[in-house]
Design an enzyme around this catalytic site. Structure first.
Site, short mmCIF file in Angstrom:
data_model
loop_
_atom_site.label_atom_id
_atom_site.label_comp_id
_atom_site.label_asym_id
_atom_site.label_seq_id
_atom_site.Cartn_x
_atom_site.Cartn_y
_atom_site.Cartn_z
CG HIS A 52 57.40 -55.99 -27.14
ND1 HIS A 52 57.36 -55.24 -26.00
CD2 HIS A 52 56.67 -57.10 -26.88
CE1 HIS A 52 56.65 -55.87 -25.09
NE2 HIS A 52 56.22 -56.99 -25.59
C1 T46 Z 1 53.94 -59.10 -24.09
C2 T46 Z 1 53.06 -58.21 -23.31
C3 T46 Z 1 51.61 -58.62 -23.37
C4 T46 Z 1 60.68 -59.98 -16.79
O1 T46 Z 1 61.72 -59.86 -16.10
N1 T46 Z 1 60.10 -61.20 -16.94
C5 T46 Z 1 58.97 -61.39 -17.70
O2 T46 Z 1 58.48 -62.52 -17.82
C6 T46 Z 1 58.40 -60.26 -18.36
C7 T46 Z 1 57.16 -60.41 -19.23
C8 T46 Z 1 59.00 -59.04 -18.19
N2 T46 Z 1 60.11 -58.91 -17.41
C9 T46 Z 1 60.70 -57.56 -17.23
C10 T46 Z 1 61.30 -56.95 -18.47
C11 T46 Z 1 61.11 -55.48 -18.26
O3 T46 Z 1 62.19 -54.97 -17.50
O4 T46 Z 1 59.65 -56.68 -16.84
C12 T46 Z 1 59.85 -55.39 -17.39
C13 T46 Z 1 58.62 -54.93 -18.16
O5 T46 Z 1 58.46 -55.76 -19.34
P1 T46 Z 1 57.85 -55.20 -20.70
O6 T46 Z 1 58.18 -53.79 -20.87
O7 T46 Z 1 58.25 -56.17 -21.78
O8 T46 Z 1 56.26 -55.35 -20.39
P2 T46 Z 1 55.06 -55.21 -21.42
O9 T46 Z 1 53.82 -55.24 -20.62
O10 T46 Z 1 55.26 -54.06 -22.35
O11 T46 Z 1 55.12 -56.54 -22.31
C14 T46 Z 1 54.82 -57.78 -21.71
C15 T46 Z 1 55.69 -58.89 -22.30
O12 T46 Z 1 57.07 -58.50 -22.18
C16 T46 Z 1 55.40 -59.13 -23.75
O13 T46 Z 1 55.99 -60.34 -24.16
O14 T46 Z 1 53.52 -59.68 -25.08
O15 T46 Z 1 53.44 -58.09 -21.93
#
Ligand code: T46
Length: 137
Positions: A52
């Site tokens: 993303h």
């Molecule tokens: C990025 C990469 C490196 C939260 O509730 N709070 C938070 O601060 C974050 C980061 C996530 N969440 C929740 C949202 C989703 O339900 O945790 C779940 C997994 O998040 P996501 O699928 O976005 O995780 P990644 O590892 O794909 O991405 C994250 C960050 O979202 C993103 O900004 O740059 O790590």
């Protein structure tokens, strides 16, 4: 195309016989006030994180243990960079698509973020991202 060499931050590190101590202060060692910290850990072999871009968020990624590869894409080209040195931070700016792959077993990605978590800040569709950066009609 993003020049990764301009995005690598040398974090201050104090070394003595007890090991290394690396520290980060917002607006001093990273170019923003730190509003949130999170970390990716126990990432299974083969898992991919990210996929993303963000409208407004700036982040610094640090491989505090082990390593992983970051793929950065500004819509005009991709660069890959292996992060495996806990004394280095990688700055990711707005409107940059990121993917994190090839975590080592026990690899931990610490993230310093310029804003609180806001789902509305995410662009999760690659075509939407390409259009937003003017890379696709
Ligand atoms: C990025 C990469 C490196 C939260 O509730 N709070 C938070 O601060 C974050 C980061 C996530 N969440 C929740 C949202 C989703 O339900 O945790 C779940 C997994 O998040 P996501 O699928 O976005 O995780 P990644 O590892 O794909 O991405 C994250 C960050 O979202 C993103 O900004 O740059 O790590």
């Amino acid at each position: 195309v993003i020049d990764v060499s301009k995005r690598l931050l040398d974090l201050p590190t104090i070394t003595d016989p007890r090991g290394h101590l690396t520290f980060v202060e917002g607006l001093r060692h990273v170019p923003f006030d730190i509003k949130r910290v999170y970390y990716l850990h126990h990432v299974p072999a083969g898992a991919e994180r990210g996929g993303h871009a963000h409208h407004a968020l700036h982040q610094v990624l640090i491989a505090v243990s082990g390593g992983f590869t970051v793929v950065l894409d500004d819509g005009h080209g991709q660069v890959r960079h292996r992060l495996d040195d806990a004394r280095k931070g990688l700055l990711i700016k707005t409107m940059e698509w990121r993917e994190l792959v090839d975590f080592t077993p026990g690899g931990v990605c610490l993230v310093l973020a310029s804003r609180p978590y806001e789902e509305s800040d995410y662009i999760r569709d690659y075509d939407t991202f390409l259009r937003a950066v003017g890379a696709k009609a």
